[in-house]
Each structure stands twice: as structure tokens, then as C-alpha cells.
Design a protein around this motif. Sequence first.
Motif, PDB file in Angstrom:
ATOM      1  N   VAL A 255       2.525 -37.381  33.594  1.00 57.30           N
ATOM      2  CA  VAL A 255       1.129 -37.733  33.526  1.00 57.30           C
ATOM      3  C   VAL A 255       0.586 -37.830  34.964  1.00 57.30           C
ATOM      4  O   VAL A 255      -0.353 -37.073  35.300  1.00 57.30           O
ATOM      5  CB  VAL A 255       0.791 -38.770  32.716  1.00 57.30           C
ATOM      6  N   LEU A 256       1.043 -38.527  35.653  1.00 56.48           N
ATOM      7  CA  LEU A 256       0.514 -38.748  37.298  1.00 56.48           C
ATOM      8  C   LEU A 256       1.650 -38.455  38.027  1.00 56.48           C
ATOM      9  O   LEU A 256       2.720 -38.600  37.756  1.00 56.48           O
ATOM     10  CB  LEU A 256       0.151 -40.053  37.256  1.00 56.48           C
ATOM     11  N   ALA A 257       1.426 -37.856  39.130  1.00 57.55           N
ATOM     12  CA  ALA A 257       2.275 -37.639  40.344  1.00 57.55           C
ATOM     13  C   ALA A 257       2.945 -38.858  41.080  1.00 57.55           C
ATOM     14  O   ALA A 257       2.183 -39.909  40.995  1.00 57.55           O
ATOM     15  CB  ALA A 257       1.611 -36.915  41.569  1.00 57.55           C
ATOM     16  N   ILE A 258       4.241 -38.869  41.124  1.00 59.13           N
ATOM     17  CA  ILE A 258       4.909 -40.305  41.458  1.00 59.13           C
ATOM     18  C   ILE A 258       4.222 -40.561  42.790  1.00 59.13           C
ATOM     19  O   ILE A 258       4.129 -41.763  43.053  1.00 59.13           O
ATOM     20  CB  ILE A 258       6.309 -39.550  41.561  1.00 59.13           C
ATOM     21  N   ASP A 259       3.753 -39.582  43.755  1.00 63.70           N
ATOM     22  CA  ASP A 259       3.463 -40.151  45.093  1.00 63.70           C
ATOM     23  C   ASP A 259       2.208 -41.164  45.015  1.00 63.70           C
ATOM     24  O   ASP A 259       1.865 -41.493  45.963  1.00 63.70           O
ATOM     25  CB  ASP A 259       3.248 -38.917  46.035  1.00 63.70           C
ATOM     26  N   GLN A 260       1.647 -40.917  43.991  1.00 61.98           N
ATOM     27  CA  GLN A 260       0.204 -41.889  43.643  1.00 61.98           C
ATOM     28  C   GLN A 260       0.555 -43.332  43.282  1.00 61.98           C
ATOM     29  O   GLN A 260      -0.156 -44.243  43.166  1.00 61.98           O
ATOM     30  CB  GLN A 260      -0.688 -41.305  42.360  1.00 61.98           C
ATOM     31  N   PHE A 261       1.787 -43.572  42.981  1.00 57.04           N
ATOM     32  CA  PHE A 261       2.336 -44.554  42.793  1.00 57.04           C
ATOM     33  C   PHE A 261       2.489 -45.649  43.947  1.00 57.04           C
ATOM     34  O   PHE A 261       2.882 -45.174  44.945  1.00 57.04           O
ATOM     35  CB  PHE A 261       3.425 -44.910  41.909  1.00 57.04           C
ATOM     36  N   THR A 262       2.704 -47.115  43.701  1.00 59.00           N
ATOM     37  CA  THR A 262       3.036 -47.856  44.754  1.00 59.00           C
ATOM     38  C   THR A 262       4.570 -47.788  44.952  1.00 59.00           C
ATOM     39  O   THR A 262       5.194 -47.489  44.053  1.00 59.00           O
ATOM     40  CB  THR A 262       2.480 -49.388  44.565  1.00 59.00           C
ATOM     41  N   GLU A 263       5.151 -48.278  46.192  1.00 59.21           N
ATOM     42  CA  GLU A 263       6.491 -48.053  46.356  1.00 59.21           C
ATOM     43  C   GLU A 263       7.496 -48.821  45.229  1.00 59.21           C
ATOM     44  O   GLU A 263       8.249 -48.243  44.671  1.00 59.21           O
ATOM     45  CB  GLU A 263       6.789 -48.751  47.757  1.00 59.21           C
ATOM     46  N   PRO A 264       7.157 -50.145  45.112  1.00 66.72           N
ATOM     47  CA  PRO A 264       7.931 -50.535  43.814  1.00 66.72           C
ATOM     48  C   PRO A 264       8.010 -49.691  42.507  1.00 66.72           C
ATOM     49  O   PRO A 264       8.999 -49.521  42.013  1.00 66.72           O
ATOM     50  CB  PRO A 264       7.225 -52.031  43.647  1.00 66.72           C
ATOM     51  N   VAL A 265       6.843 -49.168  42.139  1.00 73.18           N
ATOM     52  CA  VAL A 265       6.738 -48.407  41.019  1.00 73.18           C
ATOM     53  C   VAL A 265       7.380 -47.113  41.204  1.00 73.18           C
ATOM     54  O   VAL A 265       8.152 -46.617  40.297  1.00 73.18           O
ATOM     55  CB  VAL A 265       5.109 -48.239  40.407  1.00 73.18           C
ATOM     56  N   ARG A 266       7.402 -46.567  42.510  1.00 74.55           N
ATOM     57  CA  ARG A 266       8.200 -45.353  42.702  1.00 74.55           C
ATOM     58  C   ARG A 266       9.726 -45.606  42.346  1.00 74.55           C
ATOM     59  O   ARG A 266      10.411 -44.720  41.913  1.00 74.55           O
ATOM     60  CB  ARG A 266       7.966 -44.676  44.019  1.00 74.55           C
ATOM     61  N   VAL A 267      10.278 -46.575  42.830  1.00 71.64           N
ATOM     62  CA  VAL A 267      11.731 -47.108  42.842  1.00 71.64           C
ATOM     63  C   VAL A 267      12.006 -47.046  41.401  1.00 71.64           C
ATOM     64  O   VAL A 267      13.052 -46.360  41.014  1.00 71.64           O
ATOM     65  CB  VAL A 267      11.828 -48.226  43.477  1.00 71.64           C
ATOM     66  N   ILE A 268      11.292 -47.752  40.699  1.00 72.07           N
ATOM     67  CA  ILE A 268      11.224 -47.706  38.982  1.00 72.07           C
ATOM     68  C   ILE A 268      11.630 -46.238  38.526  1.00 72.07           C
ATOM     69  O   ILE A 268      12.306 -45.809  37.672  1.00 72.07           O
ATOM     70  CB  ILE A 268      10.357 -48.638  38.361  1.00 72.07           C
ATOM     71  N   ALA A 269      10.475 -45.540  38.819  1.00 64.65           N
ATOM     72  CA  ALA A 269      10.292 -44.214  38.569  1.00 64.65           C
ATOM     73  C   ALA A 269      11.560 -43.184  38.834  1.00 64.65           C
ATOM     74  O   ALA A 269      12.181 -42.497  37.893  1.00 64.65           O
ATOM     75  CB  ALA A 269       9.203 -43.284  39.078  1.00 64.65           C
ATOM     76  N   TYR A 270      12.077 -43.339  40.129  1.00 60.25           N
ATOM     77  CA  TYR A 270      13.239 -42.676  40.455  1.00 60.25           C
ATOM     78  C   TYR A 270      14.453 -43.235  39.671  1.00 60.25           C
ATOM     79  O   TYR A 270      15.544 -42.518  39.920  1.00 60.25           O
ATOM     80  CB  TYR A 270      13.417 -42.712  41.983  1.00 60.25           C
ATOM     81  N   MET A 271      14.617 -44.201  39.006  1.00 62.19           N
ATOM     82  CA  MET A 271      15.505 -44.989  38.310  1.00 62.19           C
ATOM     83  C   MET A 271      15.797 -44.259  36.780  1.00 62.19           C
ATOM     84  O   MET A 271      16.780 -44.657  36.012  1.00 62.19           O
ATOM     85  CB  MET A 271      15.718 -46.249  38.298  1.00 62.19           C
ATOM     86  N   LEU A 272      14.654 -43.335  36.378  1.00 64.63           N
ATOM     87  CA  LEU A 272      14.505 -42.957  35.230  1.00 64.63           C
ATOM     88  C   LEU A 272      15.225 -41.677  35.145  1.00 64.63           C
ATOM     89  O   LEU A 272      14.781 -40.725  36.138  1.00 64.63           O
ATOM     90  CB  LEU A 272      12.964 -43.066  34.713  1.00 64.63           C
ATOM     91  N   PRO A 273      16.071 -41.279  34.273  1.00 64.62           N
ATOM     92  CA  PRO A 273      16.356 -39.840  34.257  1.00 64.62           C
ATOM     93  C   PRO A 273      15.630 -38.780  34.042  1.00 64.62           C
ATOM     94  O   PRO A 273      15.319 -37.719  34.631  1.00 64.62           O
ATOM     95  CB  PRO A 273      17.694 -40.062  33.031  1.00 64.62           C
ATOM     96  N   VAL A 274      14.454 -39.095  33.251  1.00 68.25           N
ATOM     97  CA  VAL A 274      13.335 -38.260  32.992  1.00 68.25           C
ATOM     98  C   VAL A 274      12.752 -37.682  34.186  1.00 68.25           C
ATOM     99  O   VAL A 274      12.252 -36.496  34.198  1.00 68.25           O
ATOM    100  CB  VAL A 274      12.549 -38.485  31.846  1.00 68.25           C
TER     101      VAL A 274
END
Length: 180
Positions: A114-133
Amino acid sequence: VTLVALSLVRERTTGVIELFRIAPVSTGEVLAGKVLAFGLLGSGIAFITIALLVYGFGVPMLGSEAAIAATVILLLVASLGLGLLIAVVSDSERQAVQLSLLVLLASVFFSGFVLAIDQFTEPVRVIAYMLPVTHGIRLLQDLLLRGSTTATWEFAALAAIAAVTLVAAWLLLRRSMTRA
């Protein structure tokens, strides 16, 4: 994620795991059977989906079939590992469904779909990269639409997620199967 989680939780709540304790079946064999069965089911669904995208909707498939298949397999194994981990930490089917839905919502919102990952804060990006999808979306977009990927590290990330979740599920299930 939800199907494999519910499958294992149902076996625990109905007492099938008790039978596995006395049967000559190891924890690894139980998990391998789950991954193989649901992996075949998921592979069939992925094949049908990609065929529908390419032949039904005209989405180009510029990448090699081997790279796309490797991405789908890694994504399936990582997702199944996450589902098995959810099943092992859940006490009931209701809890497994709730945790699976939380993972689904996180996957939709934080995966870059939905949204580009670089638009999230750093903690949320860490969570995003822990998701396989997150990694699966990036790799499949690159392979299908661009023909190749520059983010080959995403293959290693999927493999690492799969390894960590499967080993954690194995350790936790082994601990619960060996308890008297």
C-alpha cells in the motif's frame, strides 16, 4: 499462515499431538509434513494465480521461471514457518486466528503493497522487513515486471525468516511434545 496455524492448533486441542508423543514420529517430521502438505497446496494456488495474471490479465512475465519459482517457494516456506510459530504459541483456535489476522493486517499495511517502506519510521521498517511478504512482493515485482532484481539480498532474507521461524517452531513444539 492461518491454515497451517489452525491445523497444528487443532491437532493439539484434539489430542493428536498426544499420539505423536508415543508414535515413532519426531517433531521435525511433524513439521516437515505440515510444510510439505501446505507447501504443495500453496504452490498450486501460486501457479494458478501467476497463470491467471500472465494469461488472463496480460501481466508480463519477464523474469525466468526458475527465479519466480524460487521466490514463491521461499515465500511459502517462510510464511508456513510463521504460521507454525503462531500455532505453537497459541493456546486455542481463536487465539491462532487472531494472531494470524494481526500478521495479515501487518502484511497488508507494512509490506510495501500500500505504502512505500521508506515512508515509515525506522521501528516500523524493522517490523516490515521481518514479514516474509515484504520480500516476496519486491522480488515478484522485480522478476515479473523488470525481468531481474538488484535486491538479491531479499532471497537471503526470505531464507533467514524461514529458517528462524521453522527452528523456533521446532524447538517450542519439541518442548511441548516431550512434556509428560
